[in-house]
Design an enzyme around this catalytic site. Sequence first.
Site, short mmCIF file in Angstrom:
data_model
loop_
_atom_site.label_atom_id
_atom_site.label_comp_id
_atom_site.label_asym_id
_atom_site.label_seq_id
_atom_site.Cartn_x
_atom_site.Cartn_y
_atom_site.Cartn_z
N ASP A 144 1.62 1.42 -3.76
CA ASP A 144 1.31 1.12 -2.35
C ASP A 144 0.93 2.38 -1.57
O ASP A 144 1.74 2.98 -0.87
CB ASP A 144 2.48 0.41 -1.67
CG ASP A 144 2.46 -1.09 -1.96
OD1 ASP A 144 1.67 -1.50 -2.83
OD2 ASP A 144 3.22 -1.83 -1.33
N ARG B 121 -6.26 -3.97 -8.27
CA ARG B 121 -5.55 -2.86 -8.91
C ARG B 121 -4.75 -3.35 -10.09
O ARG B 121 -4.44 -4.55 -10.19
CB ARG B 121 -4.67 -2.13 -7.90
CG ARG B 121 -3.46 -2.90 -7.49
CD ARG B 121 -2.61 -2.09 -6.52
NE ARG B 121 -1.49 -2.88 -6.07
CZ ARG B 121 -0.75 -2.57 -5.01
NH1 ARG B 121 -1.01 -1.51 -4.29
NH2 ARG B 121 0.26 -3.33 -4.67
N ARG C 127 9.21 -4.24 -7.89
CA ARG C 127 9.68 -3.23 -6.94
C ARG C 127 11.20 -3.32 -6.81
O ARG C 127 11.78 -4.37 -7.11
CB ARG C 127 9.08 -3.52 -5.55
CG ARG C 127 7.57 -3.64 -5.54
CD ARG C 127 7.09 -4.61 -4.45
NE ARG C 127 5.66 -4.85 -4.58
CZ ARG C 127 4.71 -4.16 -3.95
NH1 ARG C 127 5.06 -3.22 -3.09
NH2 ARG C 127 3.44 -4.40 -4.15
N GLY D 7 2.10 -10.13 1.17
CA GLY D 7 1.59 -10.75 2.39
C GLY D 7 0.08 -10.77 2.43
O GLY D 7 -0.52 -11.48 3.24
N ARG D 8 -0.52 -9.96 1.59
CA ARG D 8 -1.99 -9.94 1.56
C ARG D 8 -2.49 -9.61 0.16
O ARG D 8 -3.61 -9.12 -0.01
CB ARG D 8 -2.51 -8.91 2.54
CG ARG D 8 -1.89 -7.54 2.33
CD ARG D 8 -2.64 -6.52 3.07
NE ARG D 8 -1.89 -5.29 3.22
CZ ARG D 8 -2.35 -4.23 3.81
NH1 ARG D 8 -3.58 -4.25 4.27
NH2 ARG D 8 -1.63 -3.16 3.93
N GLY E 287 7.26 -9.45 0.76
CA GLY E 287 6.51 -10.16 -0.28
C GLY E 287 5.05 -9.80 -0.20
O GLY E 287 4.63 -9.02 0.66
N ASP F 20 10.62 -1.45 -0.77
CA ASP F 20 9.62 -2.41 -1.24
C ASP F 20 8.39 -1.70 -1.78
O ASP F 20 7.52 -2.35 -2.38
CB ASP F 20 9.22 -3.38 -0.12
CG ASP F 20 8.83 -2.67 1.15
OD1 ASP F 20 9.68 -1.95 1.70
OD2 ASP F 20 7.69 -2.80 1.60
N ASN F 21 8.30 -0.40 -1.60
CA ASN F 21 7.17 0.35 -2.17
C ASN F 21 7.62 1.21 -3.35
O ASN F 21 6.88 2.10 -3.78
CB ASN F 21 6.55 1.25 -1.09
CG ASN F 21 5.84 0.44 -0.01
OD1 ASN F 21 5.43 -0.69 -0.26
ND2 ASN F 21 5.70 1.00 1.17
P1 AMP Z 1 3.14 -2.07 3.46
O1 AMP Z 1 3.58 -1.32 4.67
O2 AMP Z 1 1.66 -2.09 3.25
O3 AMP Z 1 3.90 -1.69 2.23
O4 AMP Z 1 3.47 -3.59 3.77
C1 AMP Z 1 4.76 -4.08 4.11
C2 AMP Z 1 4.75 -5.58 4.06
O5 AMP Z 1 3.83 -6.10 5.03
C3 AMP Z 1 4.34 -6.17 2.74
O6 AMP Z 1 5.08 -7.32 2.54
C4 AMP Z 1 2.87 -6.48 2.95
O7 AMP Z 1 2.42 -7.51 2.11
C5 AMP Z 1 2.86 -6.91 4.40
N1 AMP Z 1 1.56 -6.67 5.04
C6 AMP Z 1 1.00 -5.48 5.37
N2 AMP Z 1 -0.20 -5.65 5.95
C7 AMP Z 1 -0.43 -6.98 5.99
C8 AMP Z 1 -1.49 -7.82 6.48
N3 AMP Z 1 -2.57 -7.29 7.04
N4 AMP Z 1 -1.36 -9.14 6.35
C9 AMP Z 1 -0.27 -9.69 5.79
N5 AMP Z 1 0.76 -8.98 5.33
C10 AMP Z 1 0.70 -7.64 5.42
MG MG Z 2 4.03 -2.19 0.45
#
Ligand code: AMP
Ligand code: MG
Length: 477
Positions: free
Chosen positions: A252, A166, A173, A82-83, A80, A242-243
């Site tokens: 992403d 963005r 996704r 997350g940030r 989800g 998820d990407n």
């Molecule tokens: P990503 O690898 O950036 O596609 O992220 C994978 C998942 O981890 C997604 O659900 C992001 O929202 C979550 N995520 C990545 N970095 C962070 C962070 N610093 N804080 C909270 N969630 C994160």
């Molecule tokens: Mg991602």
Amino acid sequence: MILSNQYATFDWAGSRVEPTPLQEPRLLLVNHALAEELGMALSDQQWLEITSGIRLLPDMSPFAQVYAGHQFGGYSPRLGDGRALLLGEVVAPDGQRWDLHLKGAGKTPYSRFGDGRAVLRSSLREYLASEALYHLGIPTTRALCLVGSEEPVYREQVEPGAAVLRVAQSHLRFGHFEYFYYSGEAERIPALLDYLIQTQWPDLSQDQAGYAALFERVVRRTATLIARWQAVGFCHGVMNTDNMSMLGLTLDYGPYGFLDGYNPGHICNHSDHAGRYAYDQQPSVGYWNLQRLAQALSGLVPVESLRQALDGYEHALLSSFSETMRQKLGLAAWEDEDPALFRDMFNLMAAQQVDYSCWFRRLALLAPEGPVPEPLLTLLSDAGAWDDWFGRYQARLAREGRDHGDKVAQMNAVNPKYVLRNHLAQQAIERAERGDMSEAALLLQVLSRPFDEQPEFDYYAAPAPEWAGQICVSCSS
Ligand code: AMP
Ligand code: MG
């Protein structure tokens, strides 16, 4: 400007969350051309306040979306935003609807162990790459605004925090559909499909036939997206489901990279030890990911329709890729020996790690007759090994008998002179971390006209220096 957040009305599809303001924010970049396209005439102060999470515009209702995804082959049942937060949806003057998505906006129920923040390094990398791909004509999310902050963010080391605003026509996704399928709430999926149809593809019906056509569209768009990545030498780096965008957008930006020297097995993500997402794996990973999406839709679309759509993937990808390659070599029509000509070229390029972008760009200089021009020769570590190939290619050009100038113009329109090489991004990041955005701004300007000669910026078109190989890019962002 019309703002709303229709997605946020699906209260089962995420959580309403207010952004956590960044401390001591500084406006670093605003994409004024894009803002104008969206009909968003805001002041710099407004951009700063929105992107740093200080202020919302009326009718924004920030919402963190829940999704899941297959990460490096294994299923993660709850990911989800997350940030990031979906701030709202804006309808542009041309009627197109866009998601406004703020990345680095603080913790949400989906942050797991993360801090909800993004660092300047990765936020600027996303900004630069998404704009670079856009100007190369490759479908992508886009970057509207970048804000930096004095807030320290802890990664392998302490880094300055940042946030990027963005936009995309949709941030849906593959992982959204996997979440509801595997969490036993498959009855939610039709509402998401209907939302996608209503907002993006209103020509499709909101029923089984429409859903089947939708999946076929996702397959086709994914295939052509990956064909375009391959043709331009782009590696995504983290093709987890998820990407993967339902609209076939590049989504992403993490440890992505453009090829410097041609190495088909190039791994741009230093955390990807097995090379699951290596450059030459992207086409098959795209297919694997589509199979995961098909599984999530299997209760709504007949398996036979899903299989049929998946069967079209390879053809769609290969025909798009080979058509682009034909143009990249400046050929007007296909001949029987062309596949061998292409294969031999790629084998020679790999053996000598020939710079991918420079090779295609400079190949245009070669006329049907005459010596191989110096700028091309300097790219080759063993030019002698190319004698036979150059002979065949020149004979091939001579048989087509096209006007050399026309051919050069056509090749230059498909072979970019400027791509976002890793070391160029790195230089812009190091300057930005010292508070100087001039390099990033200049790079964006050069990359906004990737096919133009821009001789004053030749430096940005040169092969990577030795030290570029030392840059370490991982998932940590
Ligand atoms: P990503 O690898 O950036 O596609 O992220 C994978 C998942 O981890 C997604 O659900 C992001 O929202 C979550 N995520 C990545 N970095 C962070 C962070 N610093 N804080 C909270 N969630 C994160
Ligand atoms: Mg991602």
